[in-house]
Scaffold this active site. Structure first.
Site, PDB file in Angstrom:
ATOM      1  N   ASN A  69       0.841  -1.204   0.000  1.00  0.00           N
ATOM      2  CA  ASN A  69       0.000   0.000   0.000  1.00  0.00           C
ATOM      3  C   ASN A  69       0.873   1.250   0.000  1.00  0.00           C
ATOM      4  OD1 ASN A  69       0.571  -1.005   2.606  1.00  0.00           O
ATOM      5  ND2 ASN A  69      -1.081   0.156   3.543  1.00  0.00           N
ATOM      6  N   TYR A  75      -5.650  11.768   1.651  1.00  0.00           N
ATOM      7  CA  TYR A  75      -5.889  10.353   1.986  1.00  0.00           C
ATOM      8  C   TYR A  75      -6.546   9.516   0.886  1.00  0.00           C
ATOM      9  CZ  TYR A  75      -5.005  12.134   6.728  1.00  0.00           C
ATOM     10  OH  TYR A  75      -4.462  12.727   7.827  1.00  0.00           O
ATOM     11  N   GLU A  82      -2.948  -4.538  -3.283  1.00  0.00           N
ATOM     12  CA  GLU A  82      -3.412  -5.408  -4.374  1.00  0.00           C
ATOM     13  C   GLU A  82      -3.399  -4.656  -5.697  1.00  0.00           C
ATOM     14  OE1 GLU A  82      -4.752  -4.698  -1.514  1.00  0.00           O
ATOM     15  OE2 GLU A  82      -6.029  -6.276  -0.702  1.00  0.00           O
ATOM     16  N   CYS A 117     -10.438  -3.165  -4.594  1.00  0.00           N
ATOM     17  CA  CYS A 117      -9.446  -4.176  -4.994  1.00  0.00           C
ATOM     18  C   CYS A 117     -10.141  -5.430  -5.525  1.00  0.00           C
ATOM     19  CB  CYS A 117      -8.529  -4.507  -3.828  1.00  0.00           C
ATOM     20  SG  CYS A 117      -7.405  -3.146  -3.463  1.00  0.00           S
TER      21      CYS A 117
HETATM   22  N1  THU Z   1      -5.351  -1.473   2.287  1.00  0.00           N
HETATM   23  C1  THU Z   1      -4.805  -2.275   1.349  1.00  0.00           C
HETATM   24  O1  THU Z   1      -3.634  -2.135   0.985  1.00  0.00           O
HETATM   25  N2  THU Z   1      -5.575  -3.254   0.813  1.00  0.00           N
HETATM   26  C2  THU Z   1      -6.880  -3.459   1.131  1.00  0.00           C
HETATM   27  O2  THU Z   1      -7.518  -4.304   0.537  1.00  0.00           O
HETATM   28  C3  THU Z   1      -7.488  -2.723   2.234  1.00  0.00           C
HETATM   29  C4  THU Z   1      -6.713  -1.580   2.760  1.00  0.00           C
HETATM   30  C5  THU Z   1      -4.526  -0.405   2.842  1.00  0.00           C
HETATM   31  C6  THU Z   1      -4.963   0.976   2.432  1.00  0.00           C
HETATM   32  C7  THU Z   1      -4.437   1.809   3.558  1.00  0.00           C
HETATM   33  O3  THU Z   1      -3.102   2.173   3.278  1.00  0.00           O
HETATM   34  C8  THU Z   1      -4.428   0.889   4.761  1.00  0.00           C
HETATM   35  O4  THU Z   1      -4.595  -0.416   4.256  1.00  0.00           O
HETATM   36  C9  THU Z   1      -5.531   1.167   5.750  1.00  0.00           C
HETATM   37  O5  THU Z   1      -6.755   1.228   5.122  1.00  0.00           O
END
Ligand code: THU
Length: 215
Positions: A69, A75, A82, A117
Site C-alpha cells: 500500500n 488520503y 493489491e 481491490c
Molecule cells: N489497504 C490495502 O492495501 N488493501 C486493502 O484491501 C485494504 C486496505 C490499505 C490501504 C491503507 O493504506 C491501509 O490499508 C488502511 O486502510
C-alpha cells in the site's frame, strides 16, 4: 478457514480433476507467494494508517509480481497493495494470474481486500485463487469469484458482441475451455465435440474477445 500452519492445498491433497490440478498451487508455491507478499509488505508506505499490507501475484507464466500500500497525505489517493501489484503486473505485460497472496495483520480472523481491490481482481478473471495471510503465515484460501459474488465483469460490457459470437473450430486444452466458460458463460458446443485425456476438439461460438483465449 483459519489455519495455524500452512493449509494443505496441493494437488496431492485435493482429489481434483486433471485440469483443476494444473491450476492448483502446490504447497511450495503457496509458501513462496506468501513469503513474497510478506517481503513486499515491509515496503508499505503507510505513515497515516500504520497498517502495512503486502500483495504478491503469481502469473500464469510463473512470475511473481508484488505490491504494497502507498498512502498519501491527501488520503483518498491511497493505493492498496493489491492494486499496486496488479498495476505493476499489467505494466510488465502480465494479465493472466493464477493466484494472489495478500498479507496484513488480521488478528484472529481473516479479512479480505477492500471493494475496489476486489473489482480490480475481477477485471482479470473470476477463476483464480486468493490467499489471505498473516505475518506469522497463517492463511485462508478463497477465490476471486467467492470474494465478489454476482460481480460486474468485462463480460457484461461485451454483451452485444457476445450475442453475435464468432465460430472457432479446433483443439483446446480443457483448462483453456474452463477459463473461456468462466469468462463468457456457457456457449453452444456443437455435435462434433470429442474429448480425450487432455484436449477437447470442439466447434464453439463465443465472443471475439474470448475467442482470443483459444489462439
Ligand atoms: N489497504 C490495502 O492495501 N488493501 C486493502 O484491501 C485494504 C486496505 C490499505 C490501504 C491503507 O493504506 C491501509 O490499508 C488502511 O486502510
Amino acid at each position: 478457514m483459519a489455519q495455524s500452519s500452512p493449509q494443505q492445498v496441493g494437488p496431492s491433497s485435493s482429489g481434483a480433476t486433471l485440469a483443476e490440478m494444473d491450476k492448483l498451487l502446490t504447497d511450495e508455491e503457496v509458501e513462496r507467494l506468501i513469503d513474497a507478499s510478506l517481503a513486499a509488505r515491509l515496503n508499505a508506505y503507510c505513515p497515516y494508517s500504520k497498517f502495512q499490507v503486502g500483495a504478491a501475484l503469481l502469473t500464469k507464466d510463473g512470475s511473481t509480481i508484488t505490491g504494497c500500500n502507498v498512502e498519501n497525505i491527501s488520503y483518498g489517493l491511497t493505493v492498496c497493495a493489491e492494486r499496486t501489484a496488479v498495476c505493476r503486473a499489467v505494466a510488465e505485460g502480465q494479465r493472466k494470474f493464477r493466484a494472489i497472496a495478500i498479507t496484513a495483520e488480521m488478528g484472529n480472523r481473516f479479512v479480505g481486500p477492500c471493494g475496489a481491490c476486489r473489482q480490480t481482481l475481477v477485471e482479470f478473471g473470476l477463476d483464480w485463487e486468493v490467499y489471505l495471510a498473516t505475518p506469522d503465515k497463517r492463511y485462508m484460501k478463497t477465490t476471486v469469484a467467492k470474494l465478489i459474488p454476482d460481480s460486474f465483469s468485462p463480460e457484461w460490457v461485451t454483451l452485444g458482441e457476445r450475442q453475435e459470437g464468432t465460430r472457432y473450430h479446433g483443439c483446446v486444452y480443457i483448462d483453456q475451455l474452463i477459463g473461456l466458460l468462466a469468462t463468457c458463460g456457457p456457449r453452444r458446443l456443437h455435435e462434433d465435440t470429442h474429448i480425450n485425456a487432455q484436449t477437447l476438439s470442439i466447434t464453439i461460438t463465443c465472443p471475439a474477445s474470448a475467442r482470443k483465449q483459444l489462439s
